[in-house]
Structures are given as C-alpha cells and as structure tokens.
Enzyme design. Structure first.
Site, PDB file in Angstrom:
ATOM      1  N   LYS A 215       0.863  -1.185   0.000  1.00 37.55           N
ATOM      2  CA  LYS A 215       0.000   0.000   0.000  1.00 37.55           C
ATOM      3  C   LYS A 215       0.894   1.228   0.000  1.00 37.55           C
ATOM      4  CE  LYS A 215      -3.824   2.134   2.406  1.00 37.55           C
ATOM      5  NZ  LYS A 215      -4.812   1.960   3.473  1.00 37.55           N
ATOM      6  N   ARG A 225     -11.187   9.558   1.968  1.00 35.63           N
ATOM      7  CA  ARG A 225     -11.106  10.226   3.280  1.00 35.63           C
ATOM      8  C   ARG A 225     -12.300  11.151   3.468  1.00 35.63           C
ATOM      9  NH1 ARG A 225      -4.507  11.027   3.302  1.00 35.63           N
ATOM     10  NH2 ARG A 225      -4.078   8.802   3.182  1.00 35.63           N
ATOM     11  N   LYS A 238       1.021   9.721   5.895  1.00 37.39           N
ATOM     12  CA  LYS A 238       1.186   8.320   6.294  1.00 37.39           C
ATOM     13  C   LYS A 238       2.496   7.728   5.776  1.00 37.39           C
ATOM     14  CE  LYS A 238      -3.809   7.615   6.757  1.00 37.39           C
ATOM     15  NZ  LYS A 238      -4.956   6.683   6.612  1.00 37.39           N
ATOM     16  N   GLU A 254       8.016  -6.219   1.129  1.00 36.35           N
ATOM     17  CA  GLU A 254       6.808  -6.130   1.956  1.00 36.35           C
ATOM     18  C   GLU A 254       5.899  -7.333   1.699  1.00 36.35           C
ATOM     19  OE1 GLU A 254       5.338  -4.581   4.277  1.00 36.35           O
ATOM     20  OE2 GLU A 254       6.485  -2.750   4.591  1.00 36.35           O
ATOM     21  N   LYS A 269      -2.253  -1.458  -3.836  1.00 33.49           N
ATOM     22  CA  LYS A 269      -3.128  -0.293  -3.692  1.00 33.49           C
ATOM     23  C   LYS A 269      -2.297   0.978  -3.720  1.00 33.49           C
ATOM     24  CE  LYS A 269      -6.372   1.592  -0.340  1.00 33.49           C
ATOM     25  NZ  LYS A 269      -6.962   1.405   0.976  1.00 33.49           N
ATOM     26  N   SER A 295     -10.387   5.342  -4.579  1.00 31.41           N
ATOM     27  CA  SER A 295     -11.381   6.412  -4.748  1.00 31.41           C
ATOM     28  C   SER A 295     -10.950   7.471  -5.763  1.00 31.41           C
ATOM     29  CB  SER A 295     -11.662   7.057  -3.393  1.00 31.41           C
ATOM     30  OG  SER A 295     -10.462   7.522  -2.798  1.00 31.41           O
ATOM     31  N   TYR A 334     -15.031   0.545  -7.068  1.00 30.92           N
ATOM     32  CA  TYR A 334     -16.326   1.195  -6.855  1.00 30.92           C
ATOM     33  C   TYR A 334     -17.200   1.067  -8.100  1.00 30.92           C
ATOM     34  CZ  TYR A 334     -13.747   2.972  -2.872  1.00 30.92           C
ATOM     35  OH  TYR A 334     -12.989   3.044  -1.737  1.00 30.92           O
TER      36      TYR A 334
END
Ligand code: PBG
Length: 347
Positions: A215, A225, A238, A254, A269, A295, A334
């Site tokens: 991610k 958000r 982040k 990872e 992602k 999104s 979505y």
C-alpha cells in the site's frame, strides 16, 4: 543441404516464415469481431469483482459522497440491500468501510474492536440476510482514531507493536461478527503473523487474510477520506508506514514478509498507476493477487465521464481488463456494480 536454415524454434520459425513470405501480418486476426474474440487473451468476469462500499448511521439512509459521483454511504439496512444487489449480479464479495461518529473516536482507535461498530453491525446483518456473499473487512484504525492514522499515534510517531495489538483486536471482533476475509490496510510490521496467530488461537482458522501487502503513500485516497470523514482530521501524512510510490523492490520485500507470515492473498493499492507492482507480485509469489482501484482513480474516470471528455463505460472496462492482464485475480472497485451489469448484458 539446407544448412543455411536456422534451427527450428518458435521464434525463428516465425522469422523464417517472414523471410520466405515477406509478409508478417499481425493484423490478420484483428479483422473481424469473431476473430478478435477467438484470440482474446484476457477476459474480465464478474467473478473478478469486489465491491467496496461506505457505511453510516441511521436507517433507510443512502447519502451521496460528493467526490465520488454514484457512490453513497449506506446505513446498515441499506447496506444489506446493496449486498443483495451485488450477490444477484454474481459479485463474489463486498468490503465495507465505515464513517464512524466523532463520539466513538479515541486516540487509540479501540472502537475498532467493538461489536457495535458499523463494520461489525453490517457484517452480522449481511451474513444473516445475504449469506452467499463473501465479506472482506479492514482492521486498520483510521476510521476510529481522533487523528485519522491507521495506528496508534504518540509524540508524533505511529507506535508499531501497540498498533498491531489493537488491529488484532479489531480483526478478532470482525471474525466474531462473521467476516470471511480479514484485509488489514495499515502496513504495520508483523500484523499479518499476529492476526493469523490470533485467528487460529480463537477458533477462526477458516478465516482468510488478504494483505494490503503493498500500500503506497498515495494522493489517490482523497475522496475516500471524504467518504469516511477523515479528510480534515488526518494529522500529517502516512509516509512512515505506507510505501514510497517510487519503490518497487521494497514493495516486493513487503509482500514477501506477508507471505511468510501467512497471507492467503495479496493486494496492491492504488491500482492503475501500480500495474508493474501487480505484475511483479504475481510473477514472484503466484498467490491470488488483487488490486484496489481506489477512490481517486474512480473519481477521475467519473469526472471526465460526466464532462463528456471520455467514454466512461469504455474506460472503466478497459481499466478493469488491464488489471487482469497485469496479473490480478480480482479488483476491488467502486465500479463493481456497473461493470457487473455491463458484463451481464454482454453475456
Ligand atoms: C486506510 C484506508 C485508505 C483507503 C482505505 N482504507 C487509505 C487512506 O485513507 O489512507 C483508501 C481507499 C480508497 O481511496 O478508495 N486504512
């Protein structure tokens, strides 16, 4: 005789034929719809689609998310209807994300472990009324923290192991509620192993883990958000736990760590700008691999579509097919309902 001919291998046979005929015609099979269908390598199916959706409080509520035209936040009863619709279309699984109330948010995000939080309420309701659909839950803390981070924040730092302990509590509460797949999106070190152990020790060895293995610290998450109400809330960024968008080898490390710790499935992602990562992960680990078309990706396609600058439906299908071609087994999108409808009409 014929000593001048190359040894036969598929590559030089083609070259040889070209030599002889002087006419390599790559367009030959593209000439008609039937022949294009015959040689199509990648085919998107409804089985590849996972529908993420948003939850809110109340009853009979489906309210629009401004930055994501066509996407709504649903109260639990309406989320059940949505899951029903998805199941009818043949979508295998859904993934709920909550807009929690400010009153339940704390510095340590402990409401993640409450059976009364929106995710757990929705999981129980959907499991009861739409048992045929799979449910994938995220145990990251961001919907539950006052600061909007995925972990526990202290003195400006995200504390890894305490965050993992809380995320494990969240994962267990979700398994308890009936979640089929735990998908932690927080990128803390060691969370996959910790969740696996806790699930196994508590009688949930049948619950799978889809790791948000790679991610990235991405700007494409903006509309999400807004949807879960953390837009103005998040303190800082982040970057100390999500991956640097510039790093591909690190992404592999990872993913490798999560495979070692027991991930059943891997996720990349965001999606479209990271097709190379998808390809490397699939090639390396051969695990079921998923992309989250996030999104911001959705919003861009929608916005351009609404303005008439692109053909939204065609761009949607092309993009989803590209994920599959890159190595994805499935896509969290979505667009899942729209794409499923389109595939059904074609079928
Ligand atoms: C955080 C989380 C994010 C998304 C889902 N869970 C990223 C973030 O807010 O940092 C993004 C999903 C999307 O953009 O569609 N755990």
């Amino acid at each position: 005789m014929n000593n001048h001919l190359p040894k036969l291998s598929s590559a030089n046979i083609t070259a040889h034929i070209d030599d002889v005929t002087g006419s390599r015609r790559l367009r030959r099979m593209r000439k008609a719809s039937w022949s294009r269908r015959l040689v199509q390598e990648t085919r998107l199916s409804v089985d590849n689609l996972i529908l993420p959706f948003f939850l809110t409080y109340g009853e009979g509520v489906s309210e629009p998310v401004d930055a994501m035209p066509g996407v709504e936040r649903h109260s639990v009863d309406m989320a059940v209807r949505l899951a029903e619709k998805a199941a009818k279309l043949g979508i295998p699984a859904v993934a709920p994300f909550p807009r929690e109330r400010a009153e339940v948010k704390t510095d340590d995000g402990s409401f993640v472990a409450s059976p009364d939080n929106l995710i757990n309420r929705a999981v129980r309701a959907i499991k009861k009324e739409v048992p045929e659909i799979g449910i994938i839950t995220d145990a990251a803390l961001d919907p539950f923290t006052t600061h909007g981070h995925d972990g526990i924040l202290r003195d400006g730092e995200i504390i890894n192991d305490e965050s993992v302990a809380m995320i494990v509590r969240g994962a267990l509460s979700q398994a308890e509620a009936g979640a089929d797949i735990i998908a932690p999106s927080d990128m803390m070190d060691g969370r996959i192993g910790a969740i696996r152990r806790a699930l196994d020790e508590n009688g949930f060895s049948h619950v799978a883990i889809m790791s948000y293995a790679t991610k990235f610290a991405s700007a494409f998450y903006g509309p999400y958000r807004d949807a879960i109400g953390t837009l103005g809330v998040l303190k800082g960024d982040k970057k100390t736990y999500y991956l640097d968008p510039a790093n591909s080898d690190e992404a592999l490390r990872e993913a490798e760590q999560d495979v070692i710790e027991g991930a059943d499935m891997l996720m990349v992602k965001p999606g479209m700008p990271y097709l190379d990562i998808i390809h490397r992960l699939k090639d390396t680990f051969r695990l079921p691999t998923f992309a989250y078309q996030v999104s911001g990706e959705y919003a861009m396609i929608k916005a351009a579509g609404i303005n008439g600058w692109i053909d939204e439906e065609k761009v949607m299908m092309e993009g989803l097919t590209a994920f599959k071609r890159a190595g994805c087994d499935g896509i969290l999108t979505y667009f899942a309902l729209e794409a499923a409808q389109k595939l059904q009409n074609q079928g």
